[in-house]
Scaffold this motif. Structure first.
Motif, PDB file in Angstrom:
ATOM      1  N   LEU A 269       0.815  -1.216   0.000  1.00  0.00           N
ATOM      2  CA  LEU A 269       0.000   0.000   0.000  1.00  0.00           C
ATOM      3  C   LEU A 269       0.849   1.267   0.000  1.00  0.00           C
ATOM      4  O   LEU A 269       0.304   2.369  -0.009  1.00  0.00           O
ATOM      5  CB  LEU A 269      -0.917   0.010   1.224  1.00  0.00           C
ATOM      6  CG  LEU A 269      -2.022  -1.036   1.280  1.00  0.00           C
ATOM      7  CD1 LEU A 269      -2.804  -0.905   2.586  1.00  0.00           C
ATOM      8  CD2 LEU A 269      -2.947  -0.900   0.084  1.00  0.00           C
ATOM      9  N   GLY A 270       2.161   1.114   0.023  1.00  0.00           N
ATOM     10  CA  GLY A 270       3.038   2.279   0.074  1.00  0.00           C
ATOM     11  C   GLY A 270       3.135   2.909   1.446  1.00  0.00           C
ATOM     12  O   GLY A 270       3.531   4.064   1.584  1.00  0.00           O
ATOM     13  N   LEU A 290      -4.263  11.143  12.390  1.00  0.00           N
ATOM     14  CA  LEU A 290      -5.474  11.263  13.192  1.00  0.00           C
ATOM     15  C   LEU A 290      -6.713  10.907  12.375  1.00  0.00           C
ATOM     16  O   LEU A 290      -7.617  10.211  12.854  1.00  0.00           O
ATOM     17  CB  LEU A 290      -5.597  12.671  13.762  1.00  0.00           C
ATOM     18  CG  LEU A 290      -4.578  13.068  14.845  1.00  0.00           C
ATOM     19  CD1 LEU A 290      -4.779  14.524  15.244  1.00  0.00           C
ATOM     20  CD2 LEU A 290      -4.695  12.159  16.059  1.00  0.00           C
ATOM     21  N   GLY A 291      -6.741  11.388  11.133  1.00  0.00           N
ATOM     22  CA  GLY A 291      -7.873  11.086  10.277  1.00  0.00           C
ATOM     23  C   GLY A 291      -7.925   9.620   9.906  1.00  0.00           C
ATOM     24  O   GLY A 291      -9.002   9.010   9.868  1.00  0.00           O
ATOM     25  N   VAL A 292      -6.769   9.023   9.626  1.00  0.00           N
ATOM     26  CA  VAL A 292      -6.725   7.600   9.289  1.00  0.00           C
ATOM     27  C   VAL A 292      -7.215   6.773  10.470  1.00  0.00           C
ATOM     28  O   VAL A 292      -8.013   5.830  10.301  1.00  0.00           O
ATOM     29  CB  VAL A 292      -5.303   7.191   8.876  1.00  0.00           C
ATOM     30  CG1 VAL A 292      -5.187   5.665   8.772  1.00  0.00           C
ATOM     31  CG2 VAL A 292      -4.916   7.835   7.555  1.00  0.00           C
ATOM     32  N   ARG A 293      -6.761   7.116  11.666  1.00  0.00           N
ATOM     33  CA  ARG A 293      -7.207   6.379  12.863  1.00  0.00           C
ATOM     34  C   ARG A 293      -8.717   6.493  13.031  1.00  0.00           C
ATOM     35  O   ARG A 293      -9.401   5.508  13.340  1.00  0.00           O
ATOM     36  CB  ARG A 293      -6.479   6.940  14.081  1.00  0.00           C
ATOM     37  CG  ARG A 293      -6.913   6.370  15.429  1.00  0.00           C
ATOM     38  CD  ARG A 293      -5.924   6.800  16.500  1.00  0.00           C
ATOM     39  NE  ARG A 293      -6.457   6.664  17.843  1.00  0.00           N
ATOM     40  CZ  ARG A 293      -7.001   7.645  18.542  1.00  0.00           C
ATOM     41  NH1 ARG A 293      -7.110   8.868  18.015  1.00  0.00           N
ATOM     42  NH2 ARG A 293      -7.454   7.434  19.760  1.00  0.00           N
ATOM     43  N   THR A 330      -7.634  -3.909   3.719  1.00  0.00           N
ATOM     44  CA  THR A 330      -8.648  -3.299   2.845  1.00  0.00           C
ATOM     45  C   THR A 330      -9.188  -2.013   3.464  1.00  0.00           C
ATOM     46  O   THR A 330      -9.345  -0.989   2.787  1.00  0.00           O
ATOM     47  CB  THR A 330      -9.791  -4.289   2.597  1.00  0.00           C
ATOM     48  OG1 THR A 330      -9.275  -5.447   1.935  1.00  0.00           O
ATOM     49  CG2 THR A 330     -10.885  -3.659   1.748  1.00  0.00           C
ATOM     50  N   ALA A 331      -9.461  -2.057   4.781  1.00  0.00           N
ATOM     51  CA  ALA A 331      -9.963  -0.867   5.470  1.00  0.00           C
ATOM     52  C   ALA A 331      -8.915   0.232   5.501  1.00  0.00           C
ATOM     53  O   ALA A 331      -9.232   1.418   5.355  1.00  0.00           O
ATOM     54  CB  ALA A 331     -10.394  -1.236   6.889  1.00  0.00           C
ATOM     55  N   LEU A 332      -7.652  -0.145   5.683  1.00  0.00           N
ATOM     56  CA  LEU A 332      -6.589   0.858   5.709  1.00  0.00           C
ATOM     57  C   LEU A 332      -6.446   1.523   4.346  1.00  0.00           C
ATOM     58  O   LEU A 332      -6.274   2.751   4.263  1.00  0.00           O
ATOM     59  CB  LEU A 332      -5.272   0.204   6.119  1.00  0.00           C
ATOM     60  CG  LEU A 332      -4.054   1.128   6.116  1.00  0.00           C
ATOM     61  CD1 LEU A 332      -4.234   2.287   7.096  1.00  0.00           C
ATOM     62  CD2 LEU A 332      -2.780   0.341   6.439  1.00  0.00           C
ATOM     63  N   ARG A 333      -6.506   0.746   3.290  1.00  0.00           N
ATOM     64  CA  ARG A 333      -6.426   1.335   1.952  1.00  0.00           C
ATOM     65  C   ARG A 333      -7.507   2.395   1.765  1.00  0.00           C
ATOM     66  O   ARG A 333      -7.245   3.487   1.246  1.00  0.00           O
ATOM     67  CB  ARG A 333      -6.563   0.236   0.896  1.00  0.00           C
ATOM     68  CG  ARG A 333      -6.465   0.746  -0.540  1.00  0.00           C
ATOM     69  CD  ARG A 333      -6.769  -0.367  -1.537  1.00  0.00           C
ATOM     70  NE  ARG A 333      -6.631   0.144  -2.905  1.00  0.00           N
ATOM     71  CZ  ARG A 333      -5.599  -0.063  -3.697  1.00  0.00           C
ATOM     72  NH1 ARG A 333      -4.584  -0.787  -3.270  1.00  0.00           N
ATOM     73  NH2 ARG A 333      -5.562   0.431  -4.918  1.00  0.00           N
ATOM     74  N   ALA A 334      -8.720   2.110   2.213  1.00  0.00           N
ATOM     75  CA  ALA A 334      -9.810   3.074   2.078  1.00  0.00           C
ATOM     76  C   ALA A 334      -9.632   4.261   3.018  1.00  0.00           C
ATOM     77  O   ALA A 334     -10.106   5.367   2.722  1.00  0.00           O
ATOM     78  CB  ALA A 334     -11.143   2.381   2.372  1.00  0.00           C
ATOM     79  N   ALA A 335      -8.936   4.061   4.147  1.00  0.00           N
ATOM     80  CA  ALA A 335      -8.792   5.122   5.143  1.00  0.00           C
ATOM     81  C   ALA A 335      -7.669   6.089   4.819  1.00  0.00           C
ATOM     82  O   ALA A 335      -7.640   7.212   5.343  1.00  0.00           O
ATOM     83  CB  ALA A 335      -8.542   4.503   6.523  1.00  0.00           C
ATOM     84  N   LEU A 336      -6.734   5.686   3.966  1.00  0.00           N
ATOM     85  CA  LEU A 336      -5.612   6.555   3.631  1.00  0.00           C
ATOM     86  C   LEU A 336      -6.101   7.753   2.825  1.00  0.00           C
ATOM     87  O   LEU A 336      -7.109   7.670   2.116  1.00  0.00           O
ATOM     88  CB  LEU A 336      -4.560   5.780   2.838  1.00  0.00           C
ATOM     89  CG  LEU A 336      -3.821   4.685   3.626  1.00  0.00           C
ATOM     90  CD1 LEU A 336      -2.993   3.824   2.686  1.00  0.00           C
ATOM     91  CD2 LEU A 336      -2.930   5.307   4.699  1.00  0.00           C
ATOM     92  N   PRO A 337      -5.411   8.884   2.928  1.00  0.00           N
ATOM     93  CA  PRO A 337      -5.844  10.071   2.193  1.00  0.00           C
ATOM     94  C   PRO A 337      -6.003   9.807   0.716  1.00  0.00           C
ATOM     95  O   PRO A 337      -5.170   9.145   0.088  1.00  0.00           O
ATOM     96  CB  PRO A 337      -4.715  11.079   2.476  1.00  0.00           C
ATOM     97  CG  PRO A 337      -4.148  10.637   3.782  1.00  0.00           C
ATOM     98  CD  PRO A 337      -4.242   9.146   3.797  1.00  0.00           C
ATOM     99  N   ALA A 338      -7.075  10.320   0.133  1.00  0.00           N
ATOM    100  CA  ALA A 338      -7.395  10.033  -1.274  1.00  0.00           C
ATOM    101  C   ALA A 338      -6.384  10.597  -2.242  1.00  0.00           C
ATOM    102  O   ALA A 338      -6.261  10.121  -3.362  1.00  0.00           O
ATOM    103  CB  ALA A 338      -8.788  10.579  -1.592  1.00  0.00           C
TER     104      ALA A 338
END
Length: 343
Positions: A269-270, A290-293, A330-338
């Protein structure tokens, strides 16, 4: 300050969330351990006796029973050290578990930080610690970085006139327990161990100190009477037997494989992974931590914030390793900044 130092992973957990914030490996103790704990309940009218636990722990590490002090978890050991010792210069190597510093500050000691750097892989070098430090705390493997420091670097820190405290709470989760200082009596070296992570008994509070008999006696002198309960003493004996050590070794090998899978998924995921992880948890740095968490919590996953560890900021997060991490990735990929370019 103490409030942040005493923020732990259990503060992240809530009903309905997958717990990746707490580093306890098992959801409950294995059946053989539960059976021994149940069997000891009829004897709770008697005061605890830890002599059997001292002998069992000593045999497990090839030490003398005089080198062993059972404690109510490793956290009690930090408090005992802060109470028994009168250091001129107390140093805590950070980022690491914050209870040592909290205990020192609560006892009125001033604390100096040695901050390891991300660009160096959070690896410890002996020359990073000031020469005048007469009490030094370091984790191995270190929580939250998951980095395992070489024993030779730790031995170089054990100089005359200094007490070196090595927190090995997670070392039984690393196959072969490499780089351990637990198996030999070394001048000025104190090793702390915990049973709670590997055996799913955080609520029982079971740990111990290994050190020179003179220092063990100083700690025992300030330890409250009967602080180690009968069930905790029973667990210490049970978890020190050869069969338990074989199971712990198998669990460690499984954790190593799970760790490798998680690290590979994170790097795909980089995501930046701190250092070379060896323990069953990983420290990562992401933009907008903070936003990712928060987005992970909304997706059903609790992870450990990193900004309560000295030397880290809000973009650092600690993730406990579990058997199946596909849903989390999968959830982390969606949570990372767009705005990031993901593979």
């Amino acid at each position: 300050m103490l409030e942040l130092l005493r923020w732990h992973g259990d503060r992240e957990v809530a009903d309905g969330l997958v717990d990746l914030a707490v580093n306890v490996r098992l959801p409950q103790p294995p059946e053989w351990l539960r059976r021994e704990l149940r069997d000891c309940l009829d004897g709770l009218a008697a005061y605890p006796d830890v002599r059997g636990a001292r002998r069992a722990i000593a045999a497990r590490h090839g030490r003398d029973p005089d080198d062993v002090l059972p404690t109510a978890g490793a956290a009690e050991a930090f408090t005992l050290l802060a109470s028994a010792l009168r250091p001129r210069t107390a140093v805590v190597v950070h980022p690491q578990f914050t209870e040592p510093e909290a205990a020192l500050r609560a006892a009125g000691h001033r604390v100096r930080h040695v901050l390891l750097r991300a660009r160096d892989g959070f690896e410890l070098t002996a020359d990073a610690v000031p020469a005048d430090a007469d009490l030094v705390f370091v984790g191995n493997p270190t929580n939250p970085t998951s980095v395992l420091h070489p024993a030779r670097a730790l031995r170089r820190l054990a100089v005359p006139g200094r007490v070196l405290v090595v927190d090995e709470a997670f070392l039984d989760a690393v196959p072969g327990e490499p780089e351990s200082l637990a198996h030999a009596r070394l001048p000025g070296v104190v090793v702390l161990r915990s049973l709670t992570k590997t055996w799913g008994i955080a609520g029982l509070r079971a740990g111990y100190v290994l050190g020179e008999p003179e220092l063990i006696e100083r700690l025992r002198a300030v330890q409250p009477p009967w602080s180690v309960s009968t069930p905790a003493a029973v667990a210490m004996v049970a978890c020190s037997r050869p069969q338990a050590l074989q199971q712990a070794a198998a669990n460690a090998r499984a954790a190593r494989d799970e760790l490798a899978g998680l690290v590979a998924g994170l790097r795909a995921l980089g995501v930046e992974v701190a250092g070379t992880p060896r323990a069953p948890f990983v420290l990562i740095r992401v933009p907008d931590g903070l936003g990712v968490r928060a987005r992970l919590r909304a997706a059903g996953y609790a992870v450990r914030r990193g900004d309560t560890f000295p030397g880290l900021g809000a973009d650092w997060l600690r993730i406990a390793v579990r058997a199946d991490m596909a849903g989390f990735l999968t959830a982390l990929r969606a949570a990372l900044p767009a705005s990031r370019d993901l593979p």
